[in-house]
Design a protein around this motif. Structure first.
Motif, PDB file in Angstrom:
ATOM      1  N   LYS A   1       1.008  -1.303  -0.376  1.00 11.50           N
ATOM      2  CA  LYS A   1      -0.133  -0.231  -0.079  1.00 11.50           C
ATOM      3  C   LYS A   1       0.662   1.141  -0.265  1.00 11.50           C
ATOM      4  O   LYS A   1       1.936   1.003   0.238  1.00 11.50           O
ATOM      5  CB  LYS A   1      -1.037   0.010   1.392  1.00 11.50           C
ATOM      6  CG  LYS A   1      -0.176   0.131   2.369  1.00 11.50           C
ATOM      7  CD  LYS A   1      -1.269  -0.029   3.401  1.00 11.50           C
ATOM      8  CE  LYS A   1      -0.316   0.154   5.019  1.00 11.50           C
ATOM      9  NZ  LYS A   1      -0.134  -1.666   5.455  1.00 11.50           N
ATOM     10  N   ASP A   2       0.537   2.395  -0.008  1.00 15.02           N
ATOM     11  CA  ASP A   2       1.273   3.951  -0.230  1.00 15.02           C
ATOM     12  C   ASP A   2       1.755   4.309   1.322  1.00 15.02           C
ATOM     13  O   ASP A   2       1.356   4.369   1.840  1.00 15.02           O
ATOM     14  CB  ASP A   2      -0.026   4.958  -0.622  1.00 15.02           C
ATOM     15  CG  ASP A   2       0.855   5.676  -0.794  1.00 15.02           C
ATOM     16  OD1 ASP A   2       2.034   5.431  -2.038  1.00 15.02           O
ATOM     17  OD2 ASP A   2       0.816   7.073  -0.727  1.00 15.02           O
ATOM     18  N   LYS A   3       3.262   4.114   0.317  1.00  8.04           N
ATOM     19  CA  LYS A   3       4.095   5.278   1.479  1.00  8.04           C
ATOM     20  C   LYS A   3       4.037   3.641   3.110  1.00  8.04           C
ATOM     21  O   LYS A   3       4.850   3.683   3.654  1.00  8.04           O
ATOM     22  CB  LYS A   3       2.851   5.722   2.720  1.00  8.04           C
ATOM     23  CG  LYS A   3       3.057   7.278   1.831  1.00  8.04           C
ATOM     24  CD  LYS A   3       2.073   8.228   2.476  1.00  8.04           C
ATOM     25  CE  LYS A   3       1.717   9.605   2.474  1.00  8.04           C
ATOM     26  NZ  LYS A   3       1.758  10.542   2.801  1.00  8.04           N
ATOM     27  N   GLU A   4       3.511   2.655   2.452  1.00  7.84           N
ATOM     28  CA  GLU A   4       4.376   1.439   3.244  1.00  7.84           C
ATOM     29  C   GLU A   4       5.623   0.753   3.112  1.00  7.84           C
ATOM     30  O   GLU A   4       6.570   1.840   2.311  1.00  7.84           O
ATOM     31  CB  GLU A   4       4.303  -0.050   2.652  1.00  7.84           C
ATOM     32  CG  GLU A   4       4.147  -1.098   3.765  1.00  7.84           C
ATOM     33  CD  GLU A   4       3.677  -1.955   3.079  1.00  7.84           C
ATOM     34  OE1 GLU A   4       3.901  -3.713   3.569  1.00  7.84           O
ATOM     35  OE2 GLU A   4       2.363  -2.350   2.371  1.00  7.84           O
ATOM     36  N   VAL A   5       6.574   1.556   3.488  1.00  9.60           N
ATOM     37  CA  VAL A   5       8.155   0.862   3.775  1.00  9.60           C
ATOM     38  C   VAL A   5       8.605  -1.129   4.219  1.00  9.60           C
ATOM     39  O   VAL A   5       7.927  -1.394   5.044  1.00  9.60           O
ATOM     40  CB  VAL A   5       8.754   1.196   5.471  1.00  9.60           C
ATOM     41  CG1 VAL A   5      10.326   1.339   5.235  1.00  9.60           C
ATOM     42  CG2 VAL A   5       8.580   2.727   4.905  1.00  9.60           C
TER      43      VAL A   5
END
Length: 211
Positions: free
Chosen positions: A155-159
């Protein structure tokens, strides 16, 4: 339950296929500059339009014909490519090795996150602009097309971590995922990182979820 040799081979093949379906291409990004139209006008002439020489993997992005010189306290970098199209705010992306040559301390940031970063002088011939801020080392990241986020289970901004499948395989930690319908799926690293993993064109990566 005992399985046959053929069943074992089939199971391994299924696992390999599943792993390959979750891979993506990695690209190495060299030092480059994004310029606002105001700064393009100062450096290249009023109402100048950047001239594309090569279109990049991200839609609408291109390497321009234009080149600039970066001037730091201890050194200069010549023939730095300008990427287009013009942006709202100018930004310079270099590697840590480049920062040493220039004599600057460029922080590790995602593109666009330039608040509180150092400035730099950009020159073309006898013309120049001085950025008050905007000099960064780009944090490694993956552009993920929105439709492919489910395939990669991100998902977006996951590291995440990324296993690089190259001649010098390694695992990159602290990789930021950026998801958008405007993206094509590619991971971007700089040349310092590319040298560390033995990068060559076509190198693939695979996400490893952080614990």
């Amino acid at each position: 339950m005992t399985i046959s040799f053929d069943q074992l081979i089939e199971e391994v093949a299924v696992r390999v296929k599943a792993n390959m379906e979750q891979t993506f291409e990695i690209e190495a990004s060299g030092r480059h500059v994004h310029l606002s139209q105001e700064h393009i006008d100062i450096l290249f002439g009023k109402n100048h339009k950047l001239l594309p020489t090569k279109y990049l993997s991200q839609p609408g992005q291109f390497a321009g014909k234009e080149r600039v010189t970066l001037v730091g306290p201890k050194g200069v970098l010549h023939q730095v490519v300008v990427l287009g199209p013009a942006r709202d705010k100018s930004q310079v992306e270099i590697s840590f090795t480049d920062a040493q040559k220039l004599g600057v301390r460029a922080p590790l940031r995602l593109s666009g996150d330039t608040k509180g970063t150092p400035g730099i002088m950009i020159m073309v011939g006898n013309k120049h602009v001085i950025l008050d801020e905007g000099l960064i080392v780009a944090k490694r990241h993956i552009h993920v097309k929105e439709q492919e986020a489910a395939r990669l289970n991100v998902k977006d901004k996951e590291v995440v971590k990324v296993q690089v499948m190259s001649e010098r395989p390694l695992i990159f930690d602290d990789v930021v995922v950026r998801v958008s319908p405007k993206f094509e799926t590619f991971m971007h690293i700089d040349y310092d990182e590319a040298n560390a993993c033995g990068f060559k064109s076509g190198t693939k990566g695979r996400i490893i979820k952080k614990d």
